[in-house]
Design an enzyme around this catalytic site. Structure first.
Site, PDB file in Angstrom:
ATOM      1  N   HIS A   1       1.319  49.948  25.382  1.00  0.00           N
ATOM      2  CA  HIS A   1       1.253  49.841  27.877  1.00  0.00           C
ATOM      3  C   HIS A   1      -0.009  50.620  28.450  1.00  0.00           C
ATOM      4  CE1 HIS A   1       5.208  47.702  26.731  1.00  0.00           C
ATOM      5  NE2 HIS A   1       4.196  47.237  26.418  1.00  0.00           N
TER       6      HIS A   1
ATOM      7  N   ASP B   1       3.894  50.597  22.434  1.00  0.00           N
ATOM      8  CA  ASP B   1       4.738  50.721  23.968  1.00  0.00           C
ATOM      9  C   ASP B   1       3.039  51.729  24.373  1.00  0.00           C
ATOM     10  OD1 ASP B   1       6.448  51.752  26.424  1.00  0.00           O
ATOM     11  OD2 ASP B   1       7.426  50.896  24.982  1.00  0.00           O
TER      12      ASP B   1
END
Ligand SMILES: *[C@@H]1O[C@H](CO)[C@@H](O)[C@H](O)[C@H]1NC(C)=O
Ligand SMILES: *[C@@H]1O[C@H](CO)[C@@H](O)[C@H](O)[C@H]1NC(C)=O
Ligand SMILES: *[C@@H]1O[C@H](CO)[C@@H](O)[C@H](O)[C@H]1NC(C)=O
Ligand SMILES: *[C@@H]1O[C@H](CO)[C@@H](O)[C@H](O)[C@H]1NC(C)=O
Ligand SMILES: *[C@@H]1O[C@H](CO)[C@@H](O)[C@H](O)[C@H]1NC(C)=O
Ligand SMILES: *[C@@H]1O[C@H](CO)[C@@H](O)[C@H](O)[C@H]1NC(C)=O
Ligand SMILES: *[C@@H]1O[C@H](CO)[C@@H](O)[C@H](O)[C@H]1NC(C)=O
Ligand SMILES: *[C@@H]1O[C@H](CO)[C@@H](O)[C@H](O)[C@H]1NC(C)=O
Ligand SMILES: *[C@@H]1O[C@H](CO)[C@@H](O)[C@H](O)[C@H]1NC(C)=O
Ligand SMILES: *[C@@H]1O[C@H](CO)[C@@H](O)[C@H](O)[C@H]1NC(C)=O
Length: 397
Positions: free
Chosen positions: A243, A220
């Site tokens: 991310h 993430d």
């Protein structure tokens, strides 16, 4: 002037003694978890020994050090180390801390929490391994709704985290909540690119945070900056997979957000979903302003530059007027490749447009088969300088 050899020798000895005294005064007494009956065998839960060591360390008035020695593995389940302490504390983490290898909690808890500890240094070549694999599987099967965070700092002032290695957290790896004056240097974070919600460093209601020389590879956000946060610098660090570095999401459920003065510089991103991103929900309020994104390298990044006032991960959000106002965001010297033709995306709401966007020397080419990248700009005011590729068209200055 000639100094006799004997006197020179005396001076050198005196200086050495003074230096030793000073470093002893700075470091103080050392409290090893082994002296408080930790097993360090990787299978006995050492939480009690850690708590007792902390209790002794935290009560010492002369800058003590809590030692977690190298060459050993300490199994820990949930443990919270509370302050305030009598004096600045150093935690020397050279050994390995591991979480239990089963689903060990069902209500919200963290593996290791420092709460209300000021003037804390966590340093060492050790690591904390969250054994996240079973948790990710459990979460993906929609069974585990709450998962432990690996390392949490809450209500702290003057924190330094150096050199340690964080690995395979069940959820986020490191969180800062209501922390001020924080330095994170040379910390590495490793979790698989498909591990759910395994943010590297996540912060909220914190200020004056300096993150440098870090290497973060997760499933993430590399660094995630949430509401109530100001004066953050992330520099000289690498991200990916993951991310990217995200501000937000802000303004969820009509909340009021405030984020100010954020710098991301001298960083490189490889195979991340976004590079640098500011995301907010429709219907929120407040503001996010004062961003500098400078000297960034992108390699195979899906969306290298992304501002999105329509954040809606489930894709089912009703149209709403309010928005967190985004202004003064500079993107300077950003180069590399995008895996998606849409290298620059700046999507702002009609009711609360974006202002003061500035792009200078941005060159993003496509790593895929389409040679040409493009920019999608909606309801944004800004200016450009130097060479900007792909071409960007703002509503006005
Ligand atoms: C904590 O330390 C104090 C003295 O500093 C001692 O009296 C107390 O028993 C200790 N508590 C635990 C749980 O070790
Ligand atoms: C911050 O902590 C360090 C080390 O713990 C200490 O030397 C320094 O004095 C502290 N700074 C402030 C402003 O309290
Ligand atoms: C931090 O440490 C410094 C130096 O020892 C001390 O003056 C200060 O009171 C401490 N700050 C906090 C918030 O404990
Ligand atoms: C941090 O830990 C490393 C070894 O793990 C040690 O060499 C270094 O002196 C420590 N630095 C500080 C400031 O404590
Ligand atoms: C960074 O951390 C790693 C792992 O602890 C250590 O081996 C290395 O020496 C550190 N680098 C510096 C410059 O301190
Ligand atoms: C980052 O690493 C470099 C090289 O190891 C070192 O010179 C620099 O001081 C580090 N930055 C911080 C803030 O410690
Ligand atoms: C950035 O990192 C590189 C490589 O680790 C190091 O050589 C350099 O000194 C660092 N720069 C800063 C400003 O920390
Ligand atoms: C980033 O690198 C540039 C050039 O190496 C340097 O001048 C600048 O101070 C660095 N920025 C930060 C925040 O370290
Ligand atoms: C980005 O790439 C260029 C060219 O390869 C290199 O000179 C520069 O140091 C890199 N900057 C960062 C922040 O990695
Ligand atoms: C942009 O990057 C591409 C690929 O690296 C390069 O061929 C091109 O010359 C660059 N354009 C500018 C204006 O620097």
């Amino acid at each position: 002037m000639r100094i006799p050899a004997q006197r020179t020798f005396f001076l050198v000895v005196l200086l050495l003694v003074l230096a030793a005294v000073e470093s002893a005064a700075q470091q103080g007494k050392r409290y090893s978890v082994m002296d408080f009956h930790a097993a360090g065998d990787g299978s006995t839960d050492d939480a009690k020994a850690f708590a007792a060591t902390w209790n002794a360390t935290c009560g010492d008035s002369y800058s003590p050090t809590m030692v977690i020695p190298g060459g050993k593995t300490f199994l820990l389940s949930q443990i919270r180390l509370d302050g305030p302490c009598k004096s600045p504390v150093t935690v020397e983490l050279d050994g390995k801390i591991v979480a239990p290898n089963f689903i060990w909690m069902t209500a919200a808890a963290n593996l290791l929490t420092f709460y209300r500890v000021n003037n804390l240094t966590v340093n060492g070549s050790g690591q904390i391994d969250g054994n996240g694999d079973i948790w990710w599987t459990c979460f993906n099967q929609k069974k585990c709704h709450v998962r432990p965070i690996l390392l949490a700092f809450a209500s702290c002032n003057n924190l330094s985290v150096k050199n340690i290695h964080l690995k395979d957290s069940p959820d986020k790896h490191m969180t800062l909540f209501r922390c001020s004056q924080v330095q994170v240097n040379n910390v590495s974070v490793r979790a698989p690119g498909d591990s759910p919600n395994t943010d590297g460093i996540n912060m909220a209601f914190s200020d004056h945070v300096y993150i440098s020389n870090c290497s973060i590879q997760t499933g993430d956000d590399c660094v995630s900056i949430l509401s109530g946060t100001s004066d953050v610098i992330v520099t000289n660090s690498t991200c990916g997979p993951g991310h990217g570095i995200s501000v937000g999401s802000l303004g969820a459920d009509g909340t009021t957000a405030l984020v100010e003065r954020i710098t991301v510089s001298n960083c490189s991103f490889s195979k991340t979903m976004t590079g640098v991103r500011i995301k907010s929900w429709q219907g929120g309020s407040g503001k996010a302003n004062g961003f500098l994104f400078e000297n960034l390298n992108m390699t195979d990044v899906q969306f290298p530059i992304d501002i999105d006032q329509f954040y809606c991960p489930q894709g089912n959000c009703p149209q709403q007027d309010g928005a967190v106002a985004i202004s003064d965001a500079k993107f300077i010297n950003i180069q590399g490749t995008s895996s998606n033709p849409e290298a620059i995306q700046i999507l702002c709401s009609k009711s609360v447009q974006c202002h003061g966007i500035y792009l200078y020397n941005v060159n993003l080419t496509c790593s895929g088969h389409t040679p040409q990248t493009r920019a999608t700009i909606l309801n944004a005011y800004g200016t450009i300088g130097g060479t900007v590729n792909p071409q960007v068209q703002f509503l006005g200055a």
